[in-house]
Design a protein around this motif. Structure first.
Motif, PDB file in Angstrom:
ATOM      1  N   MET A   1       0.843  -1.195   0.000  1.00 49.95           N
ATOM      2  CA  MET A   1       0.000   0.000   0.000  1.00 49.95           C
ATOM      3  C   MET A   1       0.877   1.242   0.000  1.00 49.95           C
ATOM      4  O   MET A   1       1.958   1.241   0.580  1.00 49.95           O
ATOM      5  N   THR A   2       0.405   2.295  -0.650  1.00 48.15           N
ATOM      6  CA  THR A   2       1.174   3.517  -0.755  1.00 48.15           C
ATOM      7  C   THR A   2       0.525   4.607   0.082  1.00 48.15           C
ATOM      8  O   THR A   2      -0.688   4.790   0.052  1.00 48.15           O
ATOM      9  N   THR A   3       1.350   5.336   0.836  1.00 47.05           N
ATOM     10  CA  THR A   3       0.855   6.431   1.658  1.00 47.05           C
ATOM     11  C   THR A   3       1.747   7.638   1.448  1.00 47.05           C
ATOM     12  O   THR A   3       2.813   7.564   0.864  1.00 47.05           O
ATOM     13  N   GLU A   4       1.323   8.758   1.970  1.00 47.64           N
ATOM     14  CA  GLU A   4       2.131   9.973   1.977  1.00 47.64           C
ATOM     15  C   GLU A   4       2.015  10.532   3.387  1.00 47.64           C
ATOM     16  O   GLU A   4       1.062  11.219   3.732  1.00 47.64           O
ATOM     17  N   ASP A   5       2.973  10.185   4.241  1.00 48.96           N
ATOM     18  CA  ASP A   5       2.873  10.468   5.663  1.00 48.96           C
ATOM     19  C   ASP A   5       2.747  11.953   5.953  1.00 48.96           C
ATOM     20  O   ASP A   5       3.501  12.780   5.438  1.00 48.96           O
ATOM     21  N   ASP A   6       1.788  12.287   6.842  1.00 46.97           N
ATOM     22  CA  ASP A   6       1.616  13.612   7.422  1.00 46.97           C
ATOM     23  C   ASP A   6       1.244  14.709   6.435  1.00 46.97           C
ATOM     24  O   ASP A   6       1.146  15.866   6.803  1.00 46.97           O
ATOM     25  N   ALA A   7       1.081  14.380   5.149  1.00 44.10           N
ATOM     26  CA  ALA A   7       0.691  15.406   4.191  1.00 44.10           C
ATOM     27  C   ALA A   7      -0.801  15.692   4.325  1.00 44.10           C
ATOM     28  O   ALA A   7      -1.585  14.831   4.682  1.00 44.10           O
ATOM     29  N   LYS A   8      -1.195  16.926   4.064  1.00 43.00           N
ATOM     30  CA  LYS A   8      -2.601  17.309   4.127  1.00 43.00           C
ATOM     31  C   LYS A   8      -2.957  18.068   2.858  1.00 43.00           C
ATOM     32  O   LYS A   8      -2.180  18.876   2.360  1.00 43.00           O
ATOM     33  N   SER A   9      -4.145  17.805   2.347  1.00 42.59           N
ATOM     34  CA  SER A   9      -4.623  18.530   1.183  1.00 42.59           C
ATOM     35  C   SER A   9      -6.073  18.908   1.447  1.00 42.59           C
ATOM     36  O   SER A   9      -6.842  18.115   1.982  1.00 42.59           O
ATOM     37  N   VAL A  10      -6.439  20.122   1.091  1.00 36.47           N
ATOM     38  CA  VAL A  10      -7.792  20.607   1.344  1.00 36.47           C
ATOM     39  C   VAL A  10      -8.558  20.625   0.038  1.00 36.47           C
ATOM     40  O   VAL A  10      -8.063  21.090  -0.987  1.00 36.47           O
ATOM     41  N   MET A  11      -9.788  20.103   0.078  1.00 39.73           N
ATOM     42  CA  MET A  11     -10.605  20.075  -1.125  1.00 39.73           C
ATOM     43  C   MET A  11     -11.867  20.885  -0.892  1.00 39.73           C
ATOM     44  O   MET A  11     -12.231  21.217   0.219  1.00 39.73           O
ATOM     45  N   ASP A  12     -12.525  21.237  -1.996  1.00 34.69           N
ATOM     46  CA  ASP A  12     -13.710  22.069  -1.930  1.00 34.69           C
ATOM     47  C   ASP A  12     -14.775  21.497  -2.855  1.00 34.69           C
ATOM     48  O   ASP A  12     -14.649  21.573  -4.078  1.00 34.69           O
ATOM     49  N   GLY A  13     -15.831  20.893  -2.282  1.00 32.60           N
ATOM     50  CA  GLY A  13     -16.943  20.387  -3.068  1.00 32.60           C
ATOM     51  C   GLY A  13     -16.666  19.048  -3.706  1.00 32.60           C
ATOM     52  O   GLY A  13     -15.536  18.566  -3.730  1.00 32.60           O
ATOM     53  N   PRO A  14     -17.712  18.411  -4.273  1.00 30.87           N
ATOM     54  CA  PRO A  14     -17.564  17.070  -4.852  1.00 30.87           C
ATOM     55  C   PRO A  14     -16.529  16.993  -5.960  1.00 30.87           C
ATOM     56  O   PRO A  14     -15.725  16.071  -5.994  1.00 30.87           O
ATOM     57  N   GLU A  15     -16.518  17.987  -6.883  1.00 32.21           N
ATOM     58  CA  GLU A  15     -15.542  17.901  -7.962  1.00 32.21           C
ATOM     59  C   GLU A  15     -14.137  18.149  -7.448  1.00 32.21           C
ATOM     60  O   GLU A  15     -13.157  17.695  -8.041  1.00 32.21           O
ATOM     61  N   GLY A  16     -14.046  18.843  -6.311  1.00 36.65           N
ATOM     62  CA  GLY A  16     -12.738  19.018  -5.699  1.00 36.65           C
ATOM     63  C   GLY A  16     -12.112  17.681  -5.328  1.00 36.65           C
ATOM     64  O   GLY A  16     -10.879  17.540  -5.332  1.00 36.65           O
ATOM     65  N   LEU A  17     -12.949  16.697  -5.020  1.00 33.94           N
ATOM     66  CA  LEU A  17     -12.432  15.361  -4.727  1.00 33.94           C
ATOM     67  C   LEU A  17     -11.724  14.763  -5.934  1.00 33.94           C
ATOM     68  O   LEU A  17     -10.766  14.000  -5.801  1.00 33.94           O
ATOM     69  N   VAL A  18     -12.195  15.087  -7.115  1.00 33.75           N
ATOM     70  CA  VAL A  18     -11.587  14.584  -8.347  1.00 33.75           C
ATOM     71  C   VAL A  18     -10.323  15.376  -8.662  1.00 33.75           C
ATOM     72  O   VAL A  18      -9.282  14.805  -9.005  1.00 33.75           O
ATOM     73  N   HIS A  19     -10.403  16.687  -8.549  1.00 35.04           N
ATOM     74  CA  HIS A  19      -9.261  17.530  -8.888  1.00 35.04           C
ATOM     75  C   HIS A  19      -8.064  17.275  -7.973  1.00 35.04           C
ATOM     76  O   HIS A  19      -6.908  17.352  -8.402  1.00 35.04           O
ATOM     77  N   ILE A  20      -8.327  16.975  -6.720  1.00 38.00           N
ATOM     78  CA  ILE A  20      -7.231  16.857  -5.759  1.00 38.00           C
ATOM     79  C   ILE A  20      -6.596  15.471  -5.756  1.00 38.00           C
ATOM     80  O   ILE A  20      -5.469  15.289  -5.294  1.00 38.00           O
ATOM     81  N   LEU A  21      -7.293  14.489  -6.297  1.00 36.77           N
ATOM     82  CA  LEU A  21      -6.827  13.101  -6.215  1.00 36.77           C
ATOM     83  C   LEU A  21      -5.386  12.916  -6.700  1.00 36.77           C
ATOM     84  O   LEU A  21      -4.574  12.297  -5.998  1.00 36.77           O
ATOM     85  N   PRO A  22      -4.995  13.421  -7.887  1.00 33.26           N
ATOM     86  CA  PRO A  22      -3.609  13.193  -8.334  1.00 33.26           C
ATOM     87  C   PRO A  22      -2.566  13.818  -7.412  1.00 33.26           C
ATOM     88  O   PRO A  22      -1.416  13.360  -7.374  1.00 33.26           O
ATOM     89  N   HIS A  23      -2.958  14.859  -6.676  1.00 31.88           N
ATOM     90  CA  HIS A  23      -2.005  15.566  -5.830  1.00 31.88           C
ATOM     91  C   HIS A  23      -1.769  14.859  -4.500  1.00 31.88           C
ATOM     92  O   HIS A  23      -0.840  15.219  -3.776  1.00 31.88           O
ATOM     93  N   LEU A  24      -2.603  13.888  -4.159  1.00 33.48           N
ATOM     94  CA  LEU A  24      -2.398  13.166  -2.907  1.00 33.48           C
ATOM     95  C   LEU A  24      -1.092  12.386  -2.936  1.00 33.48           C
ATOM     96  O   LEU A  24      -0.387  12.296  -1.933  1.00 33.48           O
ATOM     97  N   PHE A  25      -0.780  11.794  -4.106  1.00 34.83           N
ATOM     98  CA  PHE A  25       0.408  10.957  -4.207  1.00 34.83           C
ATOM     99  C   PHE A  25       1.433  11.473  -5.213  1.00 34.83           C
ATOM    100  O   PHE A  25       2.509  10.920  -5.335  1.00 34.83           O
ATOM    101  N   GLY A  26       1.067  12.526  -5.956  1.00 39.18           N
ATOM    102  CA  GLY A  26       1.987  13.043  -6.960  1.00 39.18           C
ATOM    103  C   GLY A  26       1.850  12.353  -8.296  1.00 39.18           C
ATOM    104  O   GLY A  26       2.710  12.505  -9.160  1.00 39.18           O
ATOM    105  N   TYR A  27       0.787  11.603  -8.491  1.00 38.54           N
ATOM    106  CA  TYR A  27       0.515  10.945  -9.768  1.00 38.54           C
ATOM    107  C   TYR A  27      -0.969  10.622  -9.851  1.00 38.54           C
ATOM    108  O   TYR A  27      -1.685  10.652  -8.851  1.00 38.54           O
ATOM    109  N   HIS A  28      -1.432  10.315 -11.064  1.00 36.82           N
ATOM    110  CA  HIS A  28      -2.810   9.906 -11.275  1.00 36.82           C
ATOM    111  C   HIS A  28      -2.920   8.406 -10.980  1.00 36.82           C
ATOM    112  O   HIS A  28      -2.384   7.589 -11.739  1.00 36.82           O
ATOM    113  N   PRO A  29      -3.569   8.020  -9.890  1.00 38.54           N
ATOM    114  CA  PRO A  29      -3.685   6.581  -9.620  1.00 38.54           C
ATOM    115  C   PRO A  29      -4.665   5.914 -10.582  1.00 38.54           C
ATOM    116  O   PRO A  29      -5.725   6.456 -10.890  1.00 38.54           O
ATOM    117  N   GLU A  30      -4.278   4.757 -11.077  1.00 35.36           N
ATOM    118  CA  GLU A  30      -5.138   3.960 -11.954  1.00 35.36           C
ATOM    119  C   GLU A  30      -5.048   2.510 -11.498  1.00 35.36           C
ATOM    120  O   GLU A  30      -4.040   2.100 -10.912  1.00 35.36           O
TER     121      GLU A  30
END
Length: 348
Positions: A1-30
């Protein structure tokens, strides 16, 4: 499993969940299932990903393992988590990629919901995300989904790699090329065995370290390219890197002028590790990850580490780099230690 320890990202609204996803790990997960905690302030914390099994019979165990791991991280952390969000990221190679695949994965979303309830966790949303559309699994019925709009400038992810592309770049050679490199490695092993019996392991390791330094120097100077490296030389490098001393010397080739050439070399060697010699693959892949990190490609580095971890599991070189990426947070701190080590090896 891949994690990014202690990092925090703030999102805004449902589409924000989509926009922020690649930034959680630094890549587009597929081909991945992602789970994250959500704070009352809307920050995503303790986000974790795992591979998305193609076999539906593996879904339940995968979801339970993901929840157990992620909830353990929540319990150890200091953030207040008031809910969870999950993303289902299908494999773009799925022939039914899109609406049909989304319909099939509704059962997986249901498993995520049931598992959240069993952990006394409030699941706020499961988002099914393709490259251009998304579905909120709690509300969206069957259909074409919602188009992903252009994100705010600070969430632009066009420069971030896609996990499928990174894994494709790491794929080993096949056919005649694979057989040729396996034959070369076998011959080098025989020669190394003779040298070990006559001069000892130290002689083999020292020769390999010198070859690593010389090869990277020639690449930096433009005297050769990775495509021009003979199979025998590649095989000697792969065998030599099995010595921890030699792998350490390779890590120390970390200056700005060295990183691009070294990264090309480690990727080339990684691809020269088909099934017949996949016991060689850990070292060049970790070195590729380290140099990718040094060149600012953190997502690629994480993906390379995850890929080789699936092969080697708990291995000292993988753990060393993963720890450095989690603790240092910046390549410069890691490079400072590599420089000190390089100075000691040169003067010692």
């Amino acid at each position: 499993m891949t994690t990014e320890d202690d990092a925090k990202s703030v999102m805004d609204g449902p589409e924000g969940l989509v926009h922020i996803l690649p930034h959680l790990f630094g890549y587009h997960p597929e081909a991945a299932l992602v789970l994250s905690g959500l704070t009352p302030e809307g920050a995503l914390v303790h986000f974790t990903r795992t591979g998305l099994p193609a076999d539906t019979s593996d879904w339940q165990a995968t979801v339970h393992d993901l929840f157990d791991f992620q909830q353990g991280r929540v319990a150890e952390g200091s953030d207040t988590v008031h809910g969870l969000v999950a993303w289902i990221c299908p494999d773009p190679a799925d022939p039914h990629y899109g609406e049909q695949s989304m319909a099939r994965h509704r059962a997986l979303a249901g498993l995520v919901g049931v598992t959240a309830a069993s952990h006394d966790a409030d699941l706020l949303e499961v988002v099914y995300v393709t490259r251009d559309r998304y579905w909120l699994m709690s509300t969206d019925a069957f259909g074409e989904g919602r188009p992903i709009s252009s994100p705010p400038a600070e969430l632009d992810a066009t420069a971030l790699p896609r996990s499928s592309e990174v894994r494709a770049a790491l794929a080993p050679v096949t056919g005649d090329r694979a057989r040729a490199i396996a034959k070369a490695v076998d011959k080098v092993l025989g020669e190394a065995d003779v040298q070990i019996r006559t001069s000892g392991h130290a002689a083999v390791a020292n020769d390999a370290a010198a070859l690593v330094r010389r090869t990277v120097r020639d690449l930096v100077d433009g005297a050769t390219t990775v495509e021009q490296i003979p199979d025998r030389t590649a095989a000697r490098l792969l065998v030599g890197l099995q010595y921890s001393f030699v792998a350490g010397v390779a890590l120390e080739l970390c200056e700005d002028r060295e990183l691009p050439a070294a990264r090309d070399l480690w990727l080339h060697l990684t691809r020269l590790c088909p099934d017949e010699v996949n016991w060689c693959v850990v070292e060049p892949t970790v070195l590729y990850a380290a140099t990718s990190w040094g060149l600012g490609q953190r997502g690629t580095a994480r993906l390379a580490l995850h890929t080789v971890e699936l092969i080697a599991g708990d291995y000292y070189l993988i753990n060393l780099l993963a720890h450095a990426m989690n603790v240092e947070r910046s390549y410069e701190g890691f490079r400072a230690r590599l420089r000190a080590s390089r100075g000691d090896s040169i003067t010692g």
